[in-house]
Scaffold this active site. Sequence first.
Site, PDB file in Angstrom:
ATOM      1  N   ILE A 161       0.842  -1.191   0.000  1.00  9.40           N
ATOM      2  CA  ILE A 161       0.000   0.000   0.000  1.00  9.40           C
ATOM      3  C   ILE A 161       0.881   1.246   0.000  1.00  9.40           C
ATOM      4  O   ILE A 161       1.795   1.384   0.816  1.00  9.40           O
ATOM      5  CB  ILE A 161      -0.931   0.019   1.222  1.00  9.40           C
ATOM      6  CG1 ILE A 161      -1.683  -1.312   1.337  1.00  9.40           C
ATOM      7  CG2 ILE A 161      -1.904   1.187   1.135  1.00  9.40           C
ATOM      8  CD1 ILE A 161      -2.513  -1.688   0.126  1.00  9.40           C
ATOM      9  N   THR A 187       2.247  -2.385   4.361  1.00 15.67           N
ATOM     10  CA  THR A 187       2.502  -0.971   4.120  1.00 15.67           C
ATOM     11  C   THR A 187       3.757  -0.804   3.268  1.00 15.67           C
ATOM     12  O   THR A 187       4.608  -1.688   3.210  1.00 15.67           O
ATOM     13  CB  THR A 187       2.731  -0.186   5.423  1.00 15.67           C
ATOM     14  OG1 THR A 187       4.034  -0.502   5.960  1.00 15.67           O
ATOM     15  CG2 THR A 187       1.675  -0.490   6.462  1.00 15.67           C
ATOM     16  N   ASP A 188       3.873   0.328   2.613  1.00 11.45           N
ATOM     17  CA  ASP A 188       5.169   0.738   2.088  1.00 11.45           C
ATOM     18  C   ASP A 188       6.022   1.165   3.277  1.00 11.45           C
ATOM     19  O   ASP A 188       5.553   1.188   4.431  1.00 11.45           O
ATOM     20  CB  ASP A 188       4.985   1.882   1.082  1.00 11.45           C
ATOM     21  CG  ASP A 188       6.148   1.997   0.100  1.00 11.45           C
ATOM     22  OD1 ASP A 188       7.221   1.418   0.365  1.00 11.45           O
ATOM     23  OD2 ASP A 188       5.987   2.671  -0.930  1.00 11.45           O
ATOM     24  N   ALA A 189       7.279   1.504   3.046  1.00 11.37           N
ATOM     25  CA  ALA A 189       8.198   1.834   4.128  1.00 11.37           C
ATOM     26  C   ALA A 189       7.600   2.884   5.059  1.00 11.37           C
ATOM     27  O   ALA A 189       7.164   3.951   4.622  1.00 11.37           O
ATOM     28  CB  ALA A 189       9.521   2.327   3.556  1.00 11.37           C
ATOM     29  N   SER A 190       7.602   2.577   6.333  1.00  9.43           N
ATOM     30  CA  SER A 190       6.860   3.393   7.292  1.00  9.43           C
ATOM     31  C   SER A 190       7.587   4.653   7.719  1.00  9.43           C
ATOM     32  O   SER A 190       7.013   5.480   8.429  1.00  9.43           O
ATOM     33  CB  SER A 190       6.529   2.556   8.529  1.00  9.43           C
ATOM     34  OG  SER A 190       7.728   2.145   9.184  1.00  9.43           O
TER      35      SER A 190
END
Length: 579
Positions: free
Chosen positions: A235, A282-285
Amino acid sequence: MVDLSHAPFNLDRDAIDWVEITIASMTLDEKIGQLFINLNVSFDEKYLDDVVGRHGVGGIRFMGADSATVQQHIRYAQSVAKVPLLVASNPEMGGAGSIDDGTLVTTHLGAGSSPDPDDAYRLGLVGGRETAAIGCNWAFAPIVDIHRNWRNTVIGTRSFGDNADIVIERAKRYFDGLSETGSAAAMKHFPGDGVDERDQHVVTTYNTLGYDEWDESYGRVYRELIAHGVQSIMIGHIGAPELSRRFRPELTDAEILPATLAPELLQDLLRGELGFNGLILTDASMMIGMTQAMKRSDAVPAAIAAGCDMFLFFRDAEEDLGYLRAGIESGVVSEARLHEALTRILGLKASLGLHTAPREQLVPPASALKTIGSDEHRAIAAEVADRTITLVKDTQSALPLSPSTHPRIRLYGVTGQSDFTGTDPSGYLDVAREELERAGFEVHVFKNALQRQAEGEEGVYFHTVMAEEANGGYADLYDAAIVFANVSGFAQEATVRIRWSTPMASEIPWYVTEVPTVFVSLQQPNHLVDVPMVKTMIHSYAPSREAIRATVEKITGASEFTGSFNENVWCGDIWGTRL
């Protein structure tokens, strides 16, 4: 709840039992650990003892290094994990980017420009083979974004193209090639990048399409790839105001959140309307697209509560684990949501056979490394390059250039700064010189004032270089000029353009009026906005030796151009780009 017997898991009763029994045996801390994917920033075994052994993360992704180092690192990580790990890689260009000695096949844009759809398959196959050889089982690819906005450079080379049809066709073939190697895919970045011109690494970006237009483009891409069997979806930290308001009409502008934190996009749209049953991560948080939305202590549990099953990367492991625990204890993350996430995480592991494989066989033996950078894979890269190199324009019929007609070449390099990977972006110029000399040209490499100063030359400044370079004798010295541009990078600025070395730099193609000039882009497709004066433009899609060699062969007429381009090359039809 999750039906693991259905796609994309397709588990039998024994595998489902393993998932259920494993979850039931876990402590709360062990359950929490499984929801995180760590970015391994050290190859020290004590580091892995802490991250994998003590925190019990569900997955890892490693920083780049040579394949032997990475393979041993993954082997040790699997040996200390209580539950087998998902081991992720980024094989967007083949093995390159995941390991230092991997094969650079082409970019997604290159695969989308080839007349052969199977070049996307070959891209996925080589990337999957080389990352599987080091012990990876999960690919953060294919990229299924649509490059609608020519100013967008975060996916400028990382999208198969500017329309849903080409993205669907090539992403399916990439997935097919990757799947042959036993790796799971995580397509990205839902709800779709390429409308906004900015980069969510540094700012929240937005897909502003209305629902109907989104559904016919990005929505169709996701439906098709979900039906094709993609196991997981990454995402993006990308808001979608019109999509969010379709499900939550009352939302104000200030309440529009990036998809990683938006339950209406993850649960109502992705799970509901699109029917996705696989794992969501998630993509990198640490990306600002997420961190600007809310406090970290709120965002960690909010992402899981919204519908993400896994959280990509810690900022601080102790803090983030504590934030999720607090969110569970306060009820932000329900017990049912936690169980659902764990079921999908372990379900993906079981679908890869990690639950039955002997621990010592989760990573191939050292002998498997011989496939990385192999002659076979280099030959594939060369064949792909030959098909993908694209002639965008040659309005003054400068091509072909041959050593017999234009023996003396002035060679320029336009280089972006080294990005966060630390890769030297300037090595391509030596390769270009070597390949031009191999073809029989006499090559004169231009060095700008900064380069000459760095070599110790005194009394040289940009205006002295200009006086030397830009004069009436230019055409007496050189028969043609060739410019290779290797301007890449994302994650550090909102968009990427050519940045010349100095004011009125001598490498800017002022010389187009003096000699035939060929401009070759090894990366971005939007350079005509900055060099509209060039009459001959070639896109080569990769700074590899294979791509540069194929480019030189086409410049000399030894082979034909067969690649294609999309309308983004004209930069919104800015005046002069087509001339």
